[in-house]
Design a protein around this motif. Structure first.
Motif, short mmCIF file in Angstrom:
data_model
loop_
_atom_site.label_atom_id
_atom_site.label_comp_id
_atom_site.label_asym_id
_atom_site.label_seq_id
_atom_site.Cartn_x
_atom_site.Cartn_y
_atom_site.Cartn_z
N THR A 89 0.70 -1.30 0.06
CA THR A 89 -0.04 0.00 -0.01
C THR A 89 0.77 1.32 0.00
N ALA A 90 0.17 2.35 -0.60
CA ALA A 90 1.16 3.85 -0.31
C ALA A 90 1.28 3.82 0.88
N ALA A 91 0.19 3.63 1.74
CA ALA A 91 0.58 3.94 3.41
C ALA A 91 1.76 3.44 4.12
N ALA A 92 2.13 1.97 3.26
CA ALA A 92 3.38 1.29 3.82
C ALA A 92 4.67 2.08 3.45
N VAL A 93 4.75 2.41 2.24
CA VAL A 93 5.72 3.29 1.80
C VAL A 93 5.90 4.45 2.45
N ASN A 94 4.85 5.25 2.85
CA ASN A 94 4.96 6.37 3.52
C ASN A 94 5.56 5.92 5.10
N ARG A 95 5.04 5.04 5.73
CA ARG A 95 5.36 4.49 7.02
C ARG A 95 6.66 3.94 7.15
N LEU A 96 7.32 3.39 6.04
CA LEU A 96 8.55 2.92 6.14
C LEU A 96 9.63 3.90 5.72
N GLY A 97 9.19 4.96 5.15
CA GLY A 97 10.02 5.90 4.66
C GLY A 97 10.83 5.29 3.28
N LEU A 98 10.07 4.57 2.52
CA LEU A 98 10.82 4.04 1.52
C LEU A 98 11.18 4.85 0.12
N ILE A 99 12.12 4.76 -0.19
CA ILE A 99 12.58 5.78 -1.50
C ILE A 99 13.42 4.76 -2.48
N GLU A 100 13.48 5.37 -3.55
CA GLU A 100 14.38 4.67 -4.55
C GLU A 100 15.75 4.66 -4.12
N GLY A 101 16.56 3.46 -4.27
CA GLY A 101 17.76 3.34 -3.72
C GLY A 101 17.91 2.79 -2.23
N ARG A 102 16.84 3.01 -1.56
CA ARG A 102 16.96 2.28 -0.28
C ARG A 102 17.13 0.88 0.05
N PRO A 103 18.11 0.50 0.66
CA PRO A 103 18.47 -0.82 0.85
C PRO A 103 16.99 -1.58 1.84
N VAL A 104 16.57 -2.86 1.37
CA VAL A 104 15.52 -3.50 1.95
C VAL A 104 15.60 -4.83 2.06
N PHE A 105 14.79 -5.46 2.86
CA PHE A 105 14.90 -7.01 2.86
C PHE A 105 13.64 -7.49 2.36
N LEU A 106 13.56 -8.51 1.50
CA LEU A 106 12.19 -9.19 1.03
C LEU A 106 12.26 -10.48 1.86
N ILE A 107 11.04 -10.59 2.34
CA ILE A 107 10.50 -11.62 3.10
C ILE A 107 9.48 -12.45 2.57
N MET A 108 9.62 -13.78 2.29
CA MET A 108 8.89 -14.62 1.38
C MET A 108 8.75 -15.97 2.06
N LYS A 109 7.40 -16.37 2.29
CA LYS A 109 7.32 -17.62 2.82
C LYS A 109 7.48 -18.83 1.72
N THR A 110 8.11 -19.71 2.32
CA THR A 110 8.63 -21.02 1.62
C THR A 110 7.29 -21.48 0.62
N ARG A 111 6.04 -21.33 1.37
CA ARG A 111 4.87 -21.79 0.51
C ARG A 111 4.28 -20.99 -0.44
N SER A 112 4.97 -19.76 -0.36
CA SER A 112 4.37 -18.71 -1.64
C SER A 112 4.76 -19.11 -2.74
N PHE A 113 5.70 -19.81 -3.06
CA PHE A 113 6.46 -20.29 -4.22
C PHE A 113 5.78 -21.32 -4.79
N HIS A 114 5.42 -21.08 -6.13
CA HIS A 114 4.72 -22.28 -7.08
C HIS A 114 5.72 -22.66 -8.02
N LEU A 115 5.39 -23.88 -8.60
CA LEU A 115 6.41 -24.63 -9.55
C LEU A 115 5.53 -24.31 -10.82
N LEU A 116 6.13 -23.82 -11.77
CA LEU A 116 5.57 -23.98 -13.28
C LEU A 116 5.93 -25.30 -14.06
#
Length: 355
Positions: free
Chosen positions: A328-355
């Motif tokens: 959400t746009a609210a999450a961008v504002n709350r976290l202070g996200l801007i282009e170039g900022r380092p972040v961590f991506l969190i992904m559950k194992t079960r969120s991946f699907h095999l093609l």
């Protein structure tokens, strides 16, 4: 391929002028945008008011020069959405239909190789009426390939299949792309198919070109995002299998960049590269490395772009590979996200699907 055509339709005028040279070109856009009309024009099945169609210097149509080759002389293989097999012929006779026709191409294509590649050799003596939807599409594809076309046109070949069958057929289309020296134009309104198969995309809407280019680059712009259904924002990656652990219920795979991920446990150890997908909505963004969480994948990266629309934000994050992430746009504002900022991506194992 040079493609310029103007075709008056009931509700709008299709007007496209593009040049492209790629193994698989996807024509992508919503239903009713003119995709199939464009494909029919290339095949010679639709009248063109004005334009030119040129494949590798061979002119198929030119309104200015009075050239309009009939469909049967264009050396084009066409697989429509429903396959269009002949119900009175066996699978074998369907596949062989047109295989012996005269062409001016020198592409050596063996029937046994095509049957093996598409895994349909066991179907050759079966009646067409006894085929499943996925089998029928593979038979139609084999018939088109064996006609040794200069160009292969696929009109939403997976649209009539349920999601399970679509994901089973996609790898076969990838094999066709990789095995045969036949350029493909692929019509679809499904983003996953574009990201999985195509190396170039033409996105159209209401008969006009919206954008074109390498799919991951062309489809991340805000004017392209507006045309994509929300549920279709997906990431598709090619990975190499490393190992499985049935006790933990997960497999380890390696992205082409070298980054390792955990996905749901695979039943066997595949020897070929795999493709996996994860929705842009299933990725969580953190500004600090999280600890004590259940998600199996935490990947460091940096924000490349942020596009806003209707209270949502589409992020492209470079984490050795490029990820689409929607928050959400609210999450961008709350976290202070801007282009170039380092972040961590969190992904559950079960969120991946095999093609």
């Amino acid at each position: 391929m040079k493609l310029r055509c103007r075709i008056p339709l009931a509700s709008f005028e299709l007007n496209i002028d593009v040049t492209f040279d790629s193994r698989v070109t996807a024509i992508f856009g919503p239903s009713g945008s003119g995709k199939t009309t464009l494909l029919d024009a290339i095949a010679g099945l639709r009248d063109i008011a004005d334009g030119d169609i040129d494949i590798d210097g061979r002119v198929l149509f030119s309104s200015a020069r009075g050239i309009n080759l009939p469909a049967r002389q264009r050396d084009i293989g066409y697989v429509p959405q429903e396959g269009a097999l002949f119900p009175h012929l066996s699978v074998r006779r369907n596949i062989l239909f047109g295989a012996d026709r005269e062409t001016d191409t020198a592409t050596p294509i063996r029937m046994d190789h095509v049957l093996d590649l598409l895994e349909i050799i066991h179907l050759v003596d079966r009646a067409v009426t006894k085929l499943s939807g996925g089998e029928a599409q593979r038979v139609a594809l084999a018939r088109a390939i064996l006609s040794r076309p200069r160009l292969l046109l696929l009109d939403e070949p997976l649209a009539a299949l349920d999601i399970g069958l679509r994901e089973k057929i996609l790898p076969y289309l990838g094999r066709v792309r990789d095995e045969f020296d036949i350029p493909i134009v692929y019509v679809t309104h499904n983003l996953t198919e574009v990201l999985t198969l195509a190396d170039w995309v033409l996105m159209i809407g209401q008969g006009r070109l919206i954008t074109q280019g390498v799919p991951r680059e062309a489809l991340r712009s805000s004017h392209a995002i507006l045309q994509i259904p929300e549920e279709q924002f997906e990431n598709v990656f090619t990975v190499t299998f490393i190992e499985s652990d049935t006790t933990t219920g997960r497999s380890k795979v390696r992205l082409q960049s070298g980054e390792q991920l955990f996905i749901p446990c695979l039943p066997q150890s595949p020897k070929r590269p795999l493709q996996i997908r994860i929705s842009a909505d299933d990725i969580i963004v953190a500004t600090q490395k999280p600890e004590g969480i259940s998600a199996g994948n935490v990947v460091p990266g940096a924000i490349r772009t942020i596009d806003f629309l209707e209270g949502q934000a589409m992020l492209t994050v470079f984490a050795e590979e490029e990820f689409y992430v929607r928050i959400t746009a609210a999450a961008v504002n709350r976290l202070g996200l801007i282009e170039g900022r380092p972040v961590f991506l969190i992904m559950k194992t079960r969120s991946f699907h095999l093609l």
